[in-house]
Design a protein around this motif. Structure first.
Motif, PDB file in Angstrom:
ATOM      1  N   GLU A 144     111.656  78.620 -14.821  1.00  0.00           N
ATOM      2  CA  GLU A 144     112.031  78.272 -16.180  1.00  0.00           C
ATOM      3  C   GLU A 144     111.498  76.896 -16.474  1.00  0.00           C
ATOM      4  O   GLU A 144     111.153  76.495 -17.814  1.00  0.00           O
ATOM      5  CB  GLU A 144     113.398  78.533 -16.461  1.00  0.00           C
ATOM      6  CG  GLU A 144     114.112  77.424 -15.697  1.00  0.00           C
ATOM      7  CD  GLU A 144     115.612  77.339 -15.828  1.00  0.00           C
ATOM      8  OE1 GLU A 144     116.494  77.930 -15.227  1.00  0.00           O
ATOM      9  OE2 GLU A 144     116.104  77.218 -17.228  1.00  0.00           O
ATOM     10  N   TYR A 188     109.835  84.037 -21.030  1.00  0.00           N
ATOM     11  CA  TYR A 188     110.835  82.955 -20.821  1.00  0.00           C
ATOM     12  C   TYR A 188     111.431  82.711 -22.239  1.00  0.00           C
ATOM     13  O   TYR A 188     112.453  82.847 -22.620  1.00  0.00           O
ATOM     14  CB  TYR A 188     110.585  81.906 -19.991  1.00  0.00           C
ATOM     15  CG  TYR A 188     111.518  80.707 -20.069  1.00  0.00           C
ATOM     16  CD1 TYR A 188     112.813  80.872 -19.385  1.00  0.00           C
ATOM     17  CD2 TYR A 188     111.234  79.410 -20.913  1.00  0.00           C
ATOM     18  CE1 TYR A 188     113.832  79.840 -19.791  1.00  0.00           C
ATOM     19  CE2 TYR A 188     112.294  78.439 -20.748  1.00  0.00           C
ATOM     20  CZ  TYR A 188     113.479  78.672 -20.438  1.00  0.00           C
ATOM     21  OH  TYR A 188     114.538  77.723 -20.515  1.00  0.00           O
ATOM     22  N   LYS A 239     114.823  83.650 -24.035  1.00  0.00           N
ATOM     23  CA  LYS A 239     115.721  82.709 -24.422  1.00  0.00           C
ATOM     24  C   LYS A 239     116.043  82.915 -26.202  1.00  0.00           C
ATOM     25  O   LYS A 239     117.402  82.714 -26.453  1.00  0.00           O
ATOM     26  CB  LYS A 239     115.150  81.192 -24.369  1.00  0.00           C
ATOM     27  CG  LYS A 239     116.199  80.222 -23.913  1.00  0.00           C
ATOM     28  CD  LYS A 239     115.439  78.861 -23.413  1.00  0.00           C
ATOM     29  CE  LYS A 239     114.584  78.147 -24.468  1.00  0.00           C
ATOM     30  NZ  LYS A 239     114.190  76.941 -24.390  1.00  0.00           N
TER      31      LYS A 239
END
Ligand code: KG4
Ligand code: ZN
Length: 334
Positions: A20, A310, A314
């Motif tokens: 991440e 990612y 999110k």
């Protein structure tokens, strides 16, 4: 969090494991260049079949190189578009099957957004939001205003060919093979950019659009008219300079127009050393900060898809798989 990124939008079967923070654990790219070179460009159906053959061994190798198994993967990110429809379908449905079989969340990633966010995979410093991003690749040439990873708006685009496409077509006429960008930039190093004067299309237009088709035609006409009179190196250098000058000028114009200080140039053509140099000089003179993804992360790769995935995850959670594979790009028009 570990993300497995899968990219199959064009002629590269690519997979990567990225965490991440953007640290790359493995990044494997299988290029089909040699196969398409015999046709002088990408044959979409051939690309799909190659992806089908390569996708499983590439993902397996990637996991092995990262030293992880599927049980360690928290998110699967796959390119959803834009790209060649058949090629996209292979990677996306493969990713979907993996995700479903192992109960791992999946996210569909916009290819252009991923190219831009690849700048965060390089070492710091990184650009601050909002920034201007010029994307120059084989399929696209456009300038974006990037307010945050998920808020990207289009400021200008090519009206015809993409920059990389022009490199590829000029190389084809010069019998330099495919893809054209790397070989043209190599030959251009020992050529004289002033040997031939090529047009700088739309350089002085008061919008942020590009046009590379006229430049490409001017180069091809010159090659055919004066075959044998020009050194190939000079043709390459003069063409490259014309294309790159326009890219730099328009990017700067976008920064001026918005008053934005930070600039990113991304996509396959951003690996071009002369573009990187001229862009750096232009930004320095104009008091702007330039951020370039590492050259090896400019062309298509799985790491940029993992990182784009990612951010998408999110912000939006997993992708609803009923949405179209080749859906509209993430950005909106200003
Ligand atoms: O981003 P990319 O890998 O694929 C697309 O999303 O289109 O870009 C591929 C394009 C090709 O047209 C290739 O000729 C160009 O990037 N390219 C370059 C260079 N390396 C790759 N163009 C100019 N100079 C280079 N060094
Ligand atoms: Zn690309």
């Amino acid at each position: 969090m570990l993300i497995l990124g899968i990219e199959t939008s064009c002629d590269e079967t690519a997979a990567a494991v990225v965490d991440e923070e953007g640290k790359i654990r493995a990044n494997i790219i299988n290029s089909q260049v040699a196969i398409h070179a015999q046709f002088g460009g990408i044959v979409p159906e051939v690309a799909s079949r190659q992806h089908l053959k390569n996708i499983l061994p590439i993902v397996e190798r990637c996991l092995e190189e990262a030293g992880v198994s599927l049980a360690d993967i928290d998110l699967i990110a796959a390119t959803r578009g834009p790209g060649l429809v058949g090629a996209l379908l292979v990677g996306y449905t493969f990713a979907l099957a993996l995700a479903r079989g192992r109960d791992i969340p999946i996210v569909g990633v916009d290819h252009l957004q991923a190219h831009i966010l690849a700048v965060f995979l390089g070492p710091p410093p990184h650009p601050a939001f909002p920034f201007i991003a010029t994307l120059v690749s084989g399929g696209h040439t456009a300038i974006f205003l990037v307010r945050d990873p998920m808020d990207i708006s289009l400021m200008g685009t090519t009206l015809d060919d993409a920059a990389g496409e022009a490199f590829d077509k000029v190389a084809k006429v010069l019998d330099l093979g495919y893809p054209g960008g790397p070989v043209i930039s190599k030959l251009a190093r020992s050529g004289d950019p002033a040997a031939i004067s090529f047009p700088r299309p739309l350089l002085r237009s008061d919008d942020l659009n590009f046009s590379f088709s006229g430049l490409k035609t001017a180069v091809i006409t010159e090659i055919k008219k004066n075959r044998g009179h020009h050194k190939t190196e000079d043709v390459c250098a003069a063409f490259q300079e014309a294309a790159i000058e326009v890219i730099c000028a328009k990017t700067l114009a976008a920064a001026r127009e918005t008053g934005i200080n930070d600039i990113v140039v991304a996509g396959g053509v951003a690996a071009n050393p002369r573009l990187r140099r001229l862009m750096a000089d232009t930004c320095e003179t104009a008091g702007r900060r330039l951020f370039l993804p590492p050259a090896d992360l400019c062309p298509d790769n799985g790491a940029m898809i993992a990182h784009g995935g990612y951010h998408t995850f999110k912000a939006q959670g997993p992708t609803d798989i009923s949405t179209d594979v080749y859906s509209r790009a993430v950005f909106h028009e200003t």
